[in-house]
Design a protein around this motif. Structure first.
Motif, mmCIF file in Angstrom:
data_model
loop_
_atom_site.group_PDB
_atom_site.id
_atom_site.type_symbol
_atom_site.label_atom_id
_atom_site.label_comp_id
_atom_site.label_asym_id
_atom_site.label_seq_id
_atom_site.Cartn_x
_atom_site.Cartn_y
_atom_site.Cartn_z
ATOM 1 N N SER A 27 0.704 -1.193 -0.111
ATOM 2 C CA SER A 27 0.353 0.056 0.129
ATOM 3 C C SER A 27 0.752 1.288 -0.076
ATOM 4 O O SER A 27 0.510 2.575 -0.711
ATOM 5 N N SER A 28 1.570 0.804 -0.150
ATOM 6 C CA SER A 28 2.768 2.023 0.796
ATOM 7 C C SER A 28 3.577 2.580 -0.531
ATOM 8 O O SER A 28 3.911 3.886 -1.446
ATOM 9 N N VAL A 29 4.413 1.867 -1.137
ATOM 10 C CA VAL A 29 4.273 1.793 -2.352
ATOM 11 C C VAL A 29 3.225 2.186 -3.396
ATOM 12 O O VAL A 29 3.629 2.858 -4.491
ATOM 13 N N GLY A 30 1.953 1.701 -3.926
ATOM 14 C CA GLY A 30 0.767 2.456 -4.775
ATOM 15 C C GLY A 30 0.460 3.417 -4.633
ATOM 16 O O GLY A 30 0.384 4.253 -5.596
ATOM 17 N N ALA A 31 0.677 4.495 -3.062
ATOM 18 C CA ALA A 31 0.193 5.321 -2.314
ATOM 19 C C ALA A 31 1.490 6.410 -3.105
ATOM 20 O O ALA A 31 0.290 7.286 -3.610
ATOM 21 N N MET A 32 2.452 5.804 -2.919
ATOM 22 C CA MET A 32 3.415 6.870 -3.258
ATOM 23 C C MET A 32 3.675 6.777 -5.003
ATOM 24 O O MET A 32 3.641 7.938 -5.305
ATOM 25 N N PHE A 33 3.056 5.666 -5.476
ATOM 26 C CA PHE A 33 2.931 6.280 -7.257
ATOM 27 C C PHE A 33 2.304 6.627 -7.432
ATOM 28 O O PHE A 33 1.924 8.009 -8.604
ATOM 29 N N TYR A 34 0.982 6.466 -7.009
ATOM 30 C CA TYR A 34 -0.629 7.706 -7.518
ATOM 31 C C TYR A 34 -0.288 8.874 -6.453
ATOM 32 O O TYR A 34 -0.250 9.807 -7.768
ATOM 33 N N ILE A 35 0.546 9.448 -5.315
ATOM 34 C CA ILE A 35 0.736 10.468 -5.234
ATOM 35 C C ILE A 35 1.400 11.154 -6.023
ATOM 36 O O ILE A 35 0.635 12.256 -6.276
ATOM 37 N N ASN A 36 2.351 10.683 -6.732
ATOM 38 C CA ASN A 36 4.070 11.461 -7.549
ATOM 39 C C ASN A 36 3.285 11.568 -8.538
ATOM 40 O O ASN A 36 4.213 11.983 -9.401
ATOM 41 N N GLY A 37 1.683 10.582 -9.254
ATOM 42 C CA GLY A 37 2.035 10.413 -10.509
ATOM 43 C C GLY A 37 3.013 9.725 -11.349
ATOM 44 O O GLY A 37 2.410 9.784 -13.021
ATOM 45 N N LEU A 38 3.161 9.173 -10.851
ATOM 46 C CA LEU A 38 4.580 8.364 -11.290
ATOM 47 C C LEU A 38 3.213 7.542 -12.074
ATOM 48 O O LEU A 38 1.938 6.260 -11.780
ATOM 49 N N PRO A 39 3.591 6.225 -13.007
ATOM 50 C CA PRO A 39 5.187 6.046 -13.788
ATOM 51 C C PRO A 39 5.025 6.886 -14.971
ATOM 52 O O PRO A 39 3.761 7.791 -15.416
ATOM 53 N N LYS A 40 6.023 7.625 -15.500
ATOM 54 C CA LYS A 40 5.961 9.346 -16.356
ATOM 55 C C LYS A 40 7.396 8.741 -17.423
ATOM 56 O O LYS A 40 8.148 8.390 -16.639
ATOM 57 N N ILE A 41 6.815 8.648 -18.457
ATOM 58 C CA ILE A 41 7.789 8.495 -20.030
ATOM 59 C C ILE A 41 8.369 9.948 -20.252
ATOM 60 O O ILE A 41 7.200 11.304 -20.644
#
Length: 189
Positions: free
Chosen positions: A128-142
Motif C-alpha cells: 500500500s505504501s508503494v502504491g500510494a507513492m506511485f499515485y501521489i507522485n503521478g508515476l510512472p512518467k515517460i
C-alpha cells in the motif's frame, strides 16, 4: 489502417507522458540559498511551485509550505487491515474450513499463527505504501521534461508555473537574482 496494438500503446504513452507547464525557473549552486529563495517565493504569495534537487533538502518542506505526507497513515491503516485479514484467514483455515485436532491443540492457536499474521501485516503495509507513492507522485512518467541536466548532480532549481496565483515574472526574477540564482529563465516543466 493502424495496428490496434499500436493504438493501445500510443494511448498508454499519452496517459503516462507528463503534461508540461510554462513558467520561470531559477537555478542555484548552493542548496541553502535555494531553500531561502523558496521561503521568499512562498512569502510573496505563490503557493504552488516545484523544487528540484539531486538529494533531499532539510527544511525545504517548511519553506514551501508542504504539509506532512499521508503515506505513514496509509501504511498504518493497511498494516492494520493486513493484520486483521491475516488473523481472520488463519482462524478460518484452522477452525472453520479444515478443523483438525492434533495433540489436543485448540482449533485456533494464536501463538502458532503469529508468523502468518506478521507477514500479512508487512505485505499489506509495504504494497500500500508503494502504491500510494506511485499515485501521489503521478508515476510512472515517460519522457520527462529536462530543465537542466546538471540538476541531477550539483545544481538546484525552483520552478514556478505561470498559472500560480500571484505569478509575476519581474517579481520572481528579482527574488531569484537577489537570492543568488546563477540562472533565471523561462522554461517548461
Amino acid at each position: 489502417m493502424a495496428n490496434p496494438i499500436e493504438n493501445v500503446v500510443n494511448k498508454l504513452e499519452d496517459l503516462l507522458r507528463p503534461k508540461t507547464k510554462s513558467g520561470l525557473v531559477g537555478i542555484w549552486l548552493d542548496d541553502h540559498k535555494m531553500v531561502d529563495a523558496a521561503r521568499m517565493v512562498r512569502e510573496s504569495g505563490i503557493q504552488k511551485f516545484e523544487a528540484i534537487s539531486p538529494f533531499p533538502l532539510h527544511g525545504i518542506d517548511d519553506a514551501m509550505g508542504i504539509p506532512r505526507s499521508i503515506i505513514p497513515w496509509v501504511t498504518f491503516i493497511f498494516g492494520l487491515l493486513g493484520c486483521g485479514l491475516g488473523t481472520l484467514f488463519t482462524y478460518w483455515v484452522s477452525a472453520v474450513d479444515w478443523p483438525l485436532i492434533i495433540g489436543g491443540k485448540p482449533m485456533f492457536s494464536l501463538a502458532a499463527f503469529i508468523p502468518i499474521i506478521f507477514e500479512c501485516t508487512i505485505l499489506f503495509a509495504a504494497l500500500s505504501s508503494v502504491g500510494a507513492m506511485f499515485y501521489i507522485n503521478g508515476l510512472p512518467k515517460i519522457d520527462p521534461v529536462i530543465i537542466d541536466p546538471d540538476l541531477t548532480c550539483h545544481k538546484f532549481a525552483l520552478f514556478v508555473p505561470e498559472e500560480s496565483d500571484g505569478y509575476s515574472k519581474d517579481n520572481l526574477e528579482k527574488i531569484f537574482k537577489d537570492m543568488g540564482a546563477i540562472e533565471v529563465r523561462p522554461a517548461e516543466f
